[in-house]
Scaffold this motif. Structure first.
Motif, PDB file in Angstrom:
ATOM      1  N   VAL A  73       0.840  -1.205   0.000  1.00  0.00           N
ATOM      2  CA  VAL A  73       0.000   0.000   0.000  1.00  0.00           C
ATOM      3  C   VAL A  73       0.869   1.247   0.000  1.00  0.00           C
ATOM      4  N   LYS A  74       1.893   1.279   0.846  1.00  0.00           N
ATOM      5  CA  LYS A  74       2.802   2.421   0.898  1.00  0.00           C
ATOM      6  C   LYS A  74       3.475   2.645  -0.454  1.00  0.00           C
ATOM      7  N   ALA A  75       3.947   1.553  -1.052  1.00  0.00           N
ATOM      8  CA  ALA A  75       4.649   1.663  -2.329  1.00  0.00           C
ATOM      9  C   ALA A  75       3.750   2.246  -3.410  1.00  0.00           C
ATOM     10  N   LEU A  76       2.524   1.756  -3.497  1.00  0.00           N
ATOM     11  CA  LEU A  76       1.598   2.229  -4.525  1.00  0.00           C
ATOM     12  C   LEU A  76       1.160   3.666  -4.264  1.00  0.00           C
ATOM     13  N   GLU A  77       0.933   3.995  -3.008  1.00  0.00           N
ATOM     14  CA  GLU A  77       0.550   5.375  -2.681  1.00  0.00           C
ATOM     15  C   GLU A  77       1.689   6.337  -2.963  1.00  0.00           C
ATOM     16  N   TYR A  78       2.922   5.893  -2.778  1.00  0.00           N
ATOM     17  CA  TYR A  78       4.086   6.710  -3.107  1.00  0.00           C
ATOM     18  C   TYR A  78       4.087   7.079  -4.584  1.00  0.00           C
ATOM     19  N   LEU A  79       3.576   6.185  -5.411  1.00  0.00           N
ATOM     20  CA  LEU A  79       3.515   6.426  -6.849  1.00  0.00           C
ATOM     21  C   LEU A  79       2.251   7.159  -7.280  1.00  0.00           C
ATOM     22  N   GLY A  80       1.387   7.503  -6.327  1.00  0.00           N
ATOM     23  CA  GLY A  80       0.209   8.297  -6.648  1.00  0.00           C
ATOM     24  C   GLY A  80      -1.111   7.578  -6.606  1.00  0.00           C
ATOM     25  N   ALA A  81      -1.110   6.272  -6.325  1.00  0.00           N
ATOM     26  CA  ALA A  81      -2.370   5.529  -6.259  1.00  0.00           C
ATOM     27  C   ALA A  81      -3.209   6.036  -5.093  1.00  0.00           C
ATOM     28  N   LYS A  82      -4.498   6.221  -5.345  1.00  0.00           N
ATOM     29  CA  LYS A  82      -5.366   6.846  -4.344  1.00  0.00           C
ATOM     30  C   LYS A  82      -6.393   5.891  -3.736  1.00  0.00           C
ATOM     31  N   ASN A  83      -6.422   4.652  -4.209  1.00  0.00           N
ATOM     32  CA  ASN A  83      -7.526   3.772  -3.815  1.00  0.00           C
ATOM     33  C   ASN A  83      -7.025   2.337  -3.649  1.00  0.00           C
ATOM     34  N   VAL A  84      -6.160   2.133  -2.641  1.00  0.00           N
ATOM     35  CA  VAL A  84      -5.507   0.835  -2.448  1.00  0.00           C
ATOM     36  C   VAL A  84      -5.891   0.267  -1.089  1.00  0.00           C
ATOM     37  N   SER A  85      -6.192  -1.011  -1.045  1.00  0.00           N
ATOM     38  CA  SER A  85      -6.427  -1.681   0.228  1.00  0.00           C
ATOM     39  C   SER A  85      -5.947  -3.117   0.140  1.00  0.00           C
ATOM     40  N   VAL A  86      -5.979  -3.818   1.268  1.00  0.00           N
ATOM     41  CA  VAL A  86      -5.449  -5.173   1.362  1.00  0.00           C
ATOM     42  C   VAL A  86      -6.577  -6.149   1.669  1.00  0.00           C
ATOM     43  N   LEU A  87      -6.569  -7.274   0.965  1.00  0.00           N
ATOM     44  CA  LEU A  87      -7.483  -8.374   1.264  1.00  0.00           C
ATOM     45  C   LEU A  87      -6.668  -9.518   1.860  1.00  0.00           C
ATOM     46  N   HIS A  88      -6.870  -9.780   3.139  1.00  0.00           N
ATOM     47  CA  HIS A  88      -6.201 -10.906   3.784  1.00  0.00           C
ATOM     48  C   HIS A  88      -7.125 -12.124   3.704  1.00  0.00           C
ATOM     49  N   ILE A  89      -6.753 -13.075   2.875  1.00  0.00           N
ATOM     50  CA  ILE A  89      -7.528 -14.310   2.743  1.00  0.00           C
ATOM     51  C   ILE A  89      -6.611 -15.449   3.126  1.00  0.00           C
ATOM     52  N   GLU A  90      -6.827 -15.995   4.309  1.00  0.00           N
ATOM     53  CA  GLU A  90      -5.935 -17.019   4.841  1.00  0.00           C
ATOM     54  C   GLU A  90      -6.598 -18.389   4.931  1.00  0.00           C
ATOM     55  N   LYS A  91      -7.914 -18.453   4.711  1.00  0.00           N
ATOM     56  CA  LYS A  91      -8.652 -19.711   4.753  1.00  0.00           C
ATOM     57  C   LYS A  91      -9.670 -19.726   3.618  1.00  0.00           C
ATOM     58  N   ARG A  92     -10.045 -20.924   3.182  1.00  0.00           N
ATOM     59  CA  ARG A  92     -10.962 -21.038   2.047  1.00  0.00           C
ATOM     60  C   ARG A  92     -12.307 -20.369   2.327  1.00  0.00           C
TER      61      ARG A  92
END
Length: 298
Positions: A73-92
């Motif tokens: 997220v930090k890396a993409l926002e550094y490049l100007g991305a404005k709409n980034v989030s994380v999906l943690h999927i650890e189980k089916r």
């Protein structure tokens, strides 16, 4: 079939194959080689709404998802991305959650991080999440981006295990089904740095119709319509074409014995070179024959 989406497969980065540097905020440009090579910037430029594209980072392959996700997220926002989030999927079961599926349906880009590609296929394979990825890739202006494990899992056939030093011993390379976005290729990552060319040789000699793709670190391929591949990043892409193999002892030797192969064709791509999967023709951007071929030379 006319594929509407794009694939961006990346070989991984020297620093742990991800963005886990502790001083990223202070020294981000030096720590993230992707900034220098332009891979992530190219990702934004290719996406539907550029810096406003909805980007979901998927950390399923990683054993340290809570560390890696925020760094992307930090890396993409550094490049100007404005709409980034994380999906943690650890189980089916999480891959069938309606909340998760709605976020995926709204995404313009998904980025699969590095880790273990077998985690990706075993957790996501055959779920509603997997089905939506395939549907969006085939029918929408959508990007599937994967680094390391995320790249290896993109194809129908996937290498998930195999010692680099013993890769040309029969049976040492383990292959299973991937996520199935692209057929006719098999992908290996961290390719040059970890000496994995033998793994790709064995994967290809077992089915020479499949093109082997070896991605160096800080290097990737942008694939459009599942046919045109363009090299991006600072390193090398190695292609292994087995269609002209003349002879091999693969079926004659026992498990654990060395494999011989005659007339295995390889290509080496660097930035801006292209390869057409439908014709198996490579075009070198700075070719000595650029004028005759009518290729751009800038």
């Amino acid at each position: 079939m006319n594929i509407q989406g794009k694939l961006m497969i990346i070989g991984g980065a020297v620093d742990k194959g991800s963005f886990t540097e502790t001083d990223l905020d202070k020294n981000v440009a030096n720590n993230l080689n992707f900034f220098e090579t332009g891979i992530l910037k190219r990702l934004l430029l290719e996406s539907k709404h550029k810096e406003n594209s909805r980007i979901e980072v998927i950390t399923t392959a990683s054993k340290i998802p809570r560390e890696i996700g925020p760094e992307y997220v930090k890396a993409l926002e550094y490049l100007g991305a404005k709409n980034v989030s994380v999906l943690h999927i650890e189980k089916r079961e999480q891959a069938t959650s309606e909340e998760v599926l709605e976020k995926l349906r709204a995404a313009d880009v998904v980025i699969f991080t590095g880790g273990d590609q077998l985690r990706l296929t075993s957790i996501l394979g055959g779920t509603a999440f997997h089905d939506i990825i395939l549907e969006k890739y085939h029918n929408e202006d959508f990007i599937y981006a994967g680094t390391s494990a995320g790249a290896a899992a993109a194809s129908n056939n996937m290498i998930y295990q195999g010692s680099s030093s013993e890769a040309l011993l029969k049976g040492e390379v383990k292959i299973t089904s991937g996520l199935g976005l692209i057929d006719g290729v098999i992908i290996d990552t961290h390719f040059v740095q970890r000496g994995r060319i033998g793994r790709l040789f064995q994967a290809v000699v077992g089915n020479p119709k499949v093109l082997g793709i070896g991605l160096g670190e800080d290097t990737g391929l942008l694939i459009t319509n599942n046919t045109k591949m363009e090299a991006i990043g600072s390193g090398l892409v190695i292609l292994v074409d087995g269609r002209e193999i003349k002879d091999t002892n693969l079926t004659q030797v026992e498990l654990g014995q060395p494999i011989s192969i005659s007339h295995l064709v390889t290509h080496v791509m660097s930035m801006y070179d292209t390869f057409d999967l439908s014709t198996h023709k490579m075009f070198i951007r700075s070719s000595q024959y650029a004028d005759e071929l009518g290729l751009p030379t800038d």
